[in-house]
Design a protein around this motif. Structure first.
Motif, PDB file in Angstrom:
ATOM      1  N   GLU A  36       0.828  -1.206   0.000  1.00  0.00           N
ATOM      2  CA  GLU A  36       0.000   0.000   0.000  1.00  0.00           C
ATOM      3  C   GLU A  36       0.864   1.260   0.000  1.00  0.00           C
ATOM      4  O   GLU A  36       1.504   1.605  -0.988  1.00  0.00           O
ATOM      5  CB  GLU A  36      -0.974  -0.021   1.186  1.00  0.00           C
ATOM      6  CG  GLU A  36      -2.095   1.015   1.031  1.00  0.00           C
ATOM      7  CD  GLU A  36      -2.621   1.534   2.367  1.00  0.00           C
ATOM      8  OE1 GLU A  36      -3.646   2.217   2.334  1.00  0.00           O
ATOM      9  OE2 GLU A  36      -2.017   1.299   3.421  1.00  0.00           O
ATOM     10  N   ASP A  37       0.926   1.953   1.131  1.00  0.00           N
ATOM     11  CA  ASP A  37       1.581   3.258   1.173  1.00  0.00           C
ATOM     12  C   ASP A  37       3.080   3.199   0.881  1.00  0.00           C
ATOM     13  O   ASP A  37       3.669   4.178   0.430  1.00  0.00           O
ATOM     14  CB  ASP A  37       1.358   3.916   2.535  1.00  0.00           C
ATOM     15  CG  ASP A  37      -0.095   4.343   2.741  1.00  0.00           C
ATOM     16  OD1 ASP A  37      -0.828   4.412   1.740  1.00  0.00           O
ATOM     17  OD2 ASP A  37      -0.482   4.596   3.897  1.00  0.00           O
ATOM     18  N   PRO A  41       2.538   4.052  -6.945  1.00  0.00           N
ATOM     19  CA  PRO A  41       1.576   3.462  -7.885  1.00  0.00           C
ATOM     20  C   PRO A  41       2.229   2.781  -9.087  1.00  0.00           C
ATOM     21  O   PRO A  41       1.790   1.704  -9.505  1.00  0.00           O
ATOM     22  CB  PRO A  41       0.732   4.666  -8.310  1.00  0.00           C
ATOM     23  CG  PRO A  41       0.754   5.562  -7.113  1.00  0.00           C
ATOM     24  CD  PRO A  41       2.142   5.422  -6.540  1.00  0.00           C
ATOM     25  N   LYS A  44       3.516  -0.863  -8.131  1.00  0.00           N
ATOM     26  CA  LYS A  44       2.675  -1.827  -7.422  1.00  0.00           C
ATOM     27  C   LYS A  44       2.579  -3.174  -8.134  1.00  0.00           C
ATOM     28  O   LYS A  44       2.659  -4.232  -7.512  1.00  0.00           O
ATOM     29  CB  LYS A  44       1.286  -1.237  -7.166  1.00  0.00           C
ATOM     30  CG  LYS A  44       1.286  -0.131  -6.113  1.00  0.00           C
ATOM     31  CD  LYS A  44      -0.129   0.314  -5.783  1.00  0.00           C
ATOM     32  CE  LYS A  44      -0.128   1.511  -4.847  1.00  0.00           C
ATOM     33  NZ  LYS A  44       0.329   1.166  -3.478  1.00  0.00           N
ATOM     34  N   ASN A  68      -3.664  -3.144  -0.796  1.00  0.00           N
ATOM     35  CA  ASN A  68      -4.282  -1.833  -0.966  1.00  0.00           C
ATOM     36  C   ASN A  68      -5.744  -1.892  -0.526  1.00  0.00           C
ATOM     37  O   ASN A  68      -6.377  -2.948  -0.503  1.00  0.00           O
ATOM     38  CB  ASN A  68      -4.160  -1.390  -2.421  1.00  0.00           C
ATOM     39  CG  ASN A  68      -2.749  -0.937  -2.742  1.00  0.00           C
ATOM     40  OD1 ASN A  68      -2.388   0.207  -2.501  1.00  0.00           O
ATOM     41  ND2 ASN A  68      -1.942  -1.847  -3.276  1.00  0.00           N
ATOM     42  N   THR A  72      -9.874   0.522  -4.197  1.00  0.00           N
ATOM     43  CA  THR A  72      -8.808   1.011  -5.067  1.00  0.00           C
ATOM     44  C   THR A  72      -8.667   0.076  -6.258  1.00  0.00           C
ATOM     45  O   THR A  72      -9.134  -1.066  -6.235  1.00  0.00           O
ATOM     46  CB  THR A  72      -7.463   1.087  -4.323  1.00  0.00           C
ATOM     47  OG1 THR A  72      -7.034  -0.241  -3.977  1.00  0.00           O
ATOM     48  CG2 THR A  72      -7.575   1.926  -3.060  1.00  0.00           C
ATOM     49  N   TRP A  74      -6.168  -1.483  -7.199  1.00  0.00           N
ATOM     50  CA  TRP A  74      -5.205  -2.566  -6.991  1.00  0.00           C
ATOM     51  C   TRP A  74      -5.712  -3.668  -6.054  1.00  0.00           C
ATOM     52  O   TRP A  74      -5.120  -4.727  -5.960  1.00  0.00           O
ATOM     53  CB  TRP A  74      -3.918  -1.998  -6.386  1.00  0.00           C
ATOM     54  CG  TRP A  74      -3.331  -0.876  -7.156  1.00  0.00           C
ATOM     55  CD1 TRP A  74      -2.668  -0.958  -8.364  1.00  0.00           C
ATOM     56  CD2 TRP A  74      -3.344   0.503  -6.812  1.00  0.00           C
ATOM     57  NE1 TRP A  74      -2.269   0.279  -8.770  1.00  0.00           N
ATOM     58  CE2 TRP A  74      -2.658   1.197  -7.842  1.00  0.00           C
ATOM     59  CE3 TRP A  74      -3.850   1.227  -5.727  1.00  0.00           C
ATOM     60  CZ2 TRP A  74      -2.490   2.588  -7.819  1.00  0.00           C
ATOM     61  CZ3 TRP A  74      -3.689   2.601  -5.698  1.00  0.00           C
ATOM     62  CH2 TRP A  74      -3.015   3.271  -6.743  1.00  0.00           C
ATOM     63  N   ALA A  75      -6.794  -3.397  -5.332  1.00  0.00           N
ATOM     64  CA  ALA A  75      -7.187  -4.266  -4.224  1.00  0.00           C
ATOM     65  C   ALA A  75      -7.461  -5.703  -4.662  1.00  0.00           C
ATOM     66  O   ALA A  75      -6.971  -6.656  -4.039  1.00  0.00           O
ATOM     67  CB  ALA A  75      -8.405  -3.690  -3.506  1.00  0.00           C
ATOM     68  N   ASP A  78      -4.363  -7.568  -5.630  1.00  0.00           N
ATOM     69  CA  ASP A  78      -3.567  -7.827  -4.424  1.00  0.00           C
ATOM     70  C   ASP A  78      -4.112  -9.030  -3.673  1.00  0.00           C
ATOM     71  O   ASP A  78      -3.364  -9.946  -3.282  1.00  0.00           O
ATOM     72  CB  ASP A  78      -3.597  -6.613  -3.483  1.00  0.00           C
ATOM     73  CG  ASP A  78      -2.752  -5.448  -3.963  1.00  0.00           C
ATOM     74  OD1 ASP A  78      -2.025  -5.596  -4.959  1.00  0.00           O
ATOM     75  OD2 ASP A  78      -2.823  -4.383  -3.313  1.00  0.00           O
TER      76      ASP A  78
END
Length: 268
Positions: A36-37, A41, A44, A68, A72, A74-75, A78
């Motif tokens: 995540e943070d 981006p 990722k 993430n 979002t 990406w979730a 992920d």
């Protein structure tokens, strides 16, 4: 008594496999590999793909991957990726609803980081399959404008929600200044008073400070053992060295001894 959680959790960016390997050897009780943070981006997708190589076999150290946030772009990828990894669990950030994803056999640890998440902390903690709850203070501070002391209400609420739902005591949120170890120790002492157990770290040199802050002293363990011995002999409420002891004190003593047996004693 809930299972004792790790006292130290070390964040490391998933985009740096070299640092992940160092984190696994750092002495942290658990490692949070961050998608995540900690990952830009543009990086990722590459970072996510690299996890398959890192975690073909489950490491001895407990490993979670922070994916993430839901919603979002990406979730979903992920979550699909981590379900196939030989890891222990998932850290899900910015949770605001008890509508949570299926992570299979992995442990699910929810981070509440917004006012709505804090308000729904007990609902979130009560979802079957949730194994941990903690507070993400940076986002909450940014949204509320609260200073450090102003977050105590949210800290207490999250601790209480976790315990009310039968989860372990949560770890503290990160301490951002990696050079201020005295400040970290003071913050950990305050966190221990509030009811946290352990803390997340962003640098390996923070780990010994956190561990020492949360370990019991020899005197605390000796007192706890005395309480347990007396309770076994007398039962019910009783006096010990001039102080009344009953069931809550016995439960606390049992927790202190369990903590010492798993992680050791503070160096004092």
């Amino acid at each position: 008594m809930s299972e004792l959680p790790p006292l130290t959790w070390l964040y490391v960016p998933a985009s740096r496999p070299d640092r992940v390997l160092k984190a696994l050897a750092s002495g942290a009780h658990a490692v949070i590999v961050d998608l995540e943070d900690g990952v830009a981006p543009a990086d990722k997708e590459h970072a996510r793909a690299g996890l398959a190589e890192l975690f073909r076999e489950r490491p001895a150290v407990r490993v979670h991957v922070r994916v993430n946030a839901l919603g979002t772009r990406w979730a979903e990828e992920d979550l699909a990726a981590v379900r196939g990894l030989a890891i222990h669990g998932v850290h899900l950030p910015k949770v605001e609803s008890p509508e949570l994803p299926n992570v299979g056999e992995l442990e699910l640890h929810c981070l509440v980081e917004t006012p709505l998440g804090v308000e729904r902390a007990f609902e979130i903690a009560s979802v079957p399959g949730v194994r941990g709850l903690s507070l993400g203070e940076a986002d909450l501070r940014a949204e509320t404008g609260a200073g450090d002391a102003g977050l105590d209400w949210a800290r207490g609420r999250v601790i209480n929600a976790a315990l009310a739902a039968g989860l372990p005591r949560p770890p503290q949120s990160v301490f951002a200044d990696i050079h201020d170890l005295k400040g970290l120790a003071a913050s950990c002492a305050r966190g221990r008073e509030l009811g946290f157990l352990g803390r997340t770290a962003i640098h390996p040199k923070q780990l010994p400070v956190i561990e020492q802050a949360y370990l019991p002293t020899k005197a605390e363990v000796e007192r706890a053992r005395s309480i347990l011995a007396a309770a076994a002999d007398k039962g019910g409420a009783f006096a010990l060295d001039g102080a009344m002891v009953d069931a809550p004190f016995v439960a606390a003593a049992r927790n202190t001894v369990a903590l010492a047996e798993k992680y050791g004693l503070r160096d004092v």
